[in-house]
Design a protein around this motif. Structure first.
Motif, short mmCIF file in Angstrom:
data_model
loop_
_atom_site.label_atom_id
_atom_site.label_comp_id
_atom_site.label_asym_id
_atom_site.label_seq_id
_atom_site.Cartn_x
_atom_site.Cartn_y
_atom_site.Cartn_z
N LEU A 25 0.83 -1.20 0.00
CA LEU A 25 0.00 0.00 0.00
C LEU A 25 0.87 1.25 0.00
CD1 LEU A 25 -2.79 1.28 0.13
CD2 LEU A 25 -2.76 0.99 2.62
N THR A 26 1.98 1.20 0.74
CA THR A 26 2.91 2.33 0.78
C THR A 26 3.51 2.59 -0.59
OG1 THR A 26 3.46 1.84 3.10
CG2 THR A 26 5.00 3.23 1.87
N THR A 27 4.00 1.54 -1.24
CA THR A 27 4.56 1.68 -2.58
C THR A 27 3.53 2.24 -3.55
OG1 THR A 27 6.19 -0.10 -2.32
CG2 THR A 27 5.52 0.43 -4.57
N ALA A 195 4.88 3.15 9.82
CA ALA A 195 5.17 4.58 10.04
C ALA A 195 5.03 5.39 8.76
CB ALA A 195 6.57 4.74 10.62
N ILE A 196 5.56 4.87 7.66
CA ILE A 196 5.51 5.62 6.39
C ILE A 196 4.07 5.78 5.91
CG2 ILE A 196 6.18 5.56 3.96
CD1 ILE A 196 8.77 4.21 4.78
N LEU A 197 3.30 4.70 5.98
CA LEU A 197 1.90 4.75 5.54
C LEU A 197 1.10 5.71 6.42
CD1 LEU A 197 -0.32 3.74 3.71
CD2 LEU A 197 -0.64 1.80 5.25
N ILE A 198 1.34 5.69 7.73
CA ILE A 198 0.65 6.59 8.64
C ILE A 198 0.93 8.04 8.26
CG2 ILE A 198 0.56 7.42 11.03
CD1 ILE A 198 1.08 4.52 11.91
N GLY A 199 2.20 8.33 7.92
CA GLY A 199 2.57 9.68 7.51
C GLY A 199 1.83 10.14 6.26
N ILE A 200 1.74 9.26 5.28
CA ILE A 200 1.06 9.60 4.02
C ILE A 200 -0.42 9.86 4.27
CG2 ILE A 200 0.35 8.71 1.76
CD1 ILE A 200 2.97 7.12 1.69
N ALA A 303 10.79 -0.67 -13.86
CA ALA A 303 10.73 -0.79 -12.41
C ALA A 303 10.74 0.61 -11.79
CB ALA A 303 11.94 -1.60 -11.91
N TYR A 304 10.00 0.79 -10.71
CA TYR A 304 9.82 2.11 -10.11
C TYR A 304 10.69 2.30 -8.87
CZ TYR A 304 6.48 4.88 -12.67
OH TYR A 304 5.89 5.70 -13.62
N VAL A 305 11.43 3.41 -8.85
CA VAL A 305 12.28 3.70 -7.70
C VAL A 305 11.45 3.90 -6.44
CG1 VAL A 305 14.16 4.71 -9.04
CG2 VAL A 305 12.29 6.17 -8.29
N GLU A 306 10.19 4.27 -6.60
CA GLU A 306 9.32 4.45 -5.44
C GLU A 306 9.10 3.14 -4.67
OE1 GLU A 306 8.28 7.93 -8.08
OE2 GLU A 306 8.81 5.83 -8.35
N SER A 307 9.46 2.01 -5.29
CA SER A 307 9.38 0.72 -4.59
C SER A 307 10.24 0.72 -3.34
CB SER A 307 9.81 -0.42 -5.52
OG SER A 307 9.02 -0.47 -6.69
N ALA A 308 11.24 1.60 -3.31
CA ALA A 308 12.11 1.70 -2.13
C ALA A 308 11.32 2.09 -0.89
CB ALA A 308 13.22 2.71 -2.38
N ALA A 309 10.22 2.84 -1.07
CA ALA A 309 9.39 3.22 0.07
C ALA A 309 8.73 1.99 0.69
CB ALA A 309 8.33 4.23 -0.36
N GLY A 310 8.26 1.08 -0.14
CA GLY A 310 7.67 -0.16 0.35
C GLY A 310 8.70 -1.06 1.01
N VAL A 311 9.90 -1.09 0.46
CA VAL A 311 10.99 -1.87 1.05
C VAL A 311 11.32 -1.33 2.44
CG1 VAL A 311 13.47 -2.36 0.88
CG2 VAL A 311 11.98 -2.70 -1.11
N GLN A 312 11.36 0.00 2.57
CA GLN A 312 11.63 0.60 3.86
C GLN A 312 10.52 0.28 4.86
OE1 GLN A 312 14.42 1.99 4.86
NE2 GLN A 312 13.55 2.19 6.91
N THR A 320 4.26 -8.03 -1.48
CA THR A 320 4.22 -6.57 -1.58
C THR A 320 3.83 -6.15 -2.98
OG1 THR A 320 5.88 -6.24 0.16
CG2 THR A 320 5.63 -4.47 -1.45
N ALA A 321 4.48 -6.75 -3.99
CA ALA A 321 4.18 -6.43 -5.38
C ALA A 321 2.76 -6.81 -5.75
CB ALA A 321 5.18 -7.13 -6.31
N LEU A 322 2.30 -7.96 -5.26
CA LEU A 322 0.94 -8.40 -5.56
C LEU A 322 -0.08 -7.41 -5.01
CD1 LEU A 322 -1.04 -10.52 -6.62
CD2 LEU A 322 -0.85 -11.71 -4.43
N THR A 323 0.18 -6.87 -3.83
CA THR A 323 -0.70 -5.86 -3.25
C THR A 323 -0.79 -4.64 -4.16
OG1 THR A 323 -0.11 -6.60 -1.02
CG2 THR A 323 -1.14 -4.42 -1.23
N VAL A 324 0.37 -4.21 -4.66
CA VAL A 324 0.40 -3.07 -5.58
C VAL A 324 -0.40 -3.37 -6.84
CG1 VAL A 324 1.89 -1.56 -6.97
CG2 VAL A 324 2.65 -2.32 -4.72
N ALA A 325 -0.21 -4.58 -7.39
CA ALA A 325 -0.91 -4.97 -8.62
C ALA A 325 -2.43 -4.94 -8.43
CB ALA A 325 -0.46 -6.36 -9.05
N VAL A 326 -2.90 -5.48 -7.32
CA VAL A 326 -4.34 -5.50 -7.04
C VAL A 326 -4.88 -4.07 -6.93
CG1 VAL A 326 -6.08 -6.11 -5.30
CG2 VAL A 326 -4.31 -7.76 -5.94
#
Length: 431
Positions: A25-27, A195-200, A303-312, A320-326
């Motif tokens: 969800l963060t990514t 934490a990241i998702l809460i911030g967004i 590939a998207y550099v923003e994926s780093a947010a999800g990794v963090q 994680t990727a499947l969640t993004v795809a859905v």
């Protein structure tokens, strides 16, 4: 053993379903802008915006799903920024080709990309990348993310005199972005999950009260993809005048995607001996996405550099990727809801991740200038040219030149000379 454990091996990677879903969800939130920006850019080239919107959602979902199930990587794919601008403003509007011919060029470059991956030439390229440049890729992507974040927050603004300057810090957008950044850092230090998702989410909610953001509903019916589906003109793409365009697409796709995959995978701790097979599979996943995207009707997928947010946020597997795809598939029906998250709400997350990615600088041997200088050139060129591929190009050329004139030729992998030569050819002979 449940399905998620069997497919994604969550325990082996020290993660859970909740962590992976939050990371996905963060990514998604950091890259959801592409479903609105891509149709706008390609629409300037005369493409039907509604159809491009559908194509963008579908290829992002399809490519990311392949990444999830085939490579088990927490990396999302979507039409690349920069590549779509080159497609619209250079190939179509400046050079005068039809958008159908430009799609044909993307298709041909995708085929070449697929062949290079199938015959494992990309593996050779990765093995040939010096360790100092590998560290630099992660740092460069971090700086790149930082520039994107500061620009999205309005903290960095364009200037005719100095190129960039300080933006207006009195705007609600800039203030909310700064507060969101501090919130994310504090929550992360206190080890608060998500934490990241809460911030967004917090900045998005605050934007309704302080920044004039408007809620525009939840559901909408998807438009037809027919006007762009299979509309590519391969015959026109093989005409002499567009061969240079195909080569540019190919080179940028090759090194932009490879650099992003390596940088994000390293950040996730996946770029280690014994796990390289997954990286090789991820290379094939993004290659197939370019090919499929041209058929659906959009510019090159990467590939998207923003994926780093999800990794963090803890993402380590394909779940994680499947969640993004859905979520991208859901956007076909909930575009108004997805569009409610402003760029300045995701900017704090990207800037936080960027700060953490700079730690790779400590891995460099600062006493060996022929390693440090090419690494610095690579990292600095990425944000200053707004291109991961350009950063890699300057880095390879610098590395080869310095090793050549300091008598260290035998220490250099032969692939470095090949890549450096290709980039020199690109800069000297191609427009």
């Amino acid at each position: 053993m449940n399905w998620t454990e069997r497919v994604f091996k969550l325990q082996e990677h020290g993660t859970t379903v909740r962590t992976e879903v939050v990371a996905g969800l963060t990514t998604f939130l950091t890259m959801a802008y592409i479903i609105f920006v891509n149709p706008s850019i390609l629409g300037d080239a005369g493409m039907p915006k509604d159809s491009v919107f559908v194509a963008t959602c579908l290829i992002a979902a399809l490519g990311t799903m392949i990444m999830a199930f085939y490579a088990n990587y927490p990396i999302a794919l979507a039409p690349g920024m920069g590549l779509n601008a080159y497609f619209a403003y250079v190939v179509v509007l400046h050079m005068g080709f039809t958008w159908q011919a430009a799609l044909g060029a993307v298709f041909v470059s995708g085929c070449l990309f697929l062949l290079v991956t199938i015959f494992k030439l990309r593996e050779l390229i990765i093995r040939g990348i010096p360790h100092s440049l590998r560290y630099a890729i992660t740092v460069g992507i971090g700086l790149f993310l930082a520039l994107i974040a500061l620009k999205s927050a309005g903290i960095v603004a364009p200037s005719k005199a100095t190129y960039v300057t300080l933006g207006d810090l009195h705007t609600p957008q800039a203030v909310l972005a700064v507060l969101g950044f501090f919130l994310i850092v504090v929550l992360d230090r206190l080890k608060v999950p998500g934490a990241i998702l809460i911030g967004i989410v917090a900045v998005t909610i605050a934007s309704f009260f302080f920044a004039g953001n408007e809620f525009k509903g939840i559901f909408s019916a998807p438009p037809s993809i027919a006007p762009t589906f299979l509309q590519l003109d391969i015959k026109a793409a093989l005409a002499g005048g567009i061969l240079n365009v195909i080569l540019v697409f190919f080179l940028v796709e090759l090194f932009d995607a490879t650099g992003t995959l390596m940088g994000v995978a390293k950040r996730a701790g996946l770029l280690v001996p014994g796990k390289m097979d997954r990286l090789n599979k991820s290379l094939l996943a993004d290659s197939a996405a370019i090919f499929a995207g041209s058929l659906l009707g959009t510019s090159s997928t990467t590939a998207y550099v923003e994926s780093a947010a999800g990794v963090q946020a803890g993402g380590r597997t394909g779940l994680t990727a499947l969640t993004v795809a859905v979520l991208f598939l859901a956007c076909l029906f909930i575009a108004p809801l997805a569009g409610v998250v402003p760029a300045y709400a995701t900017a704090p997350a990207l800037f936080f991740v960027a700060c953490l990615m700079l730690r790779e600088l400590t891995e460099l041997d600062w006493n060996e200038t022929t390693e440090v200088v090419p690494a610095a050139v690579t990292a600095l060129a990425m944000p200053f040219t707004y291109s991961i591929a350009n950063g890699l190009a300057f880095g390879f050329i610098t590395y080869a030149v310095l090793k050549l004139f300091t008598g260290q030729v035998r220490q250099v992998h032969w692939m470095v000379w090949v890549i450096g030569g290709v980039f020199l050819f690109k800069f000297i002979w191609l427009p």
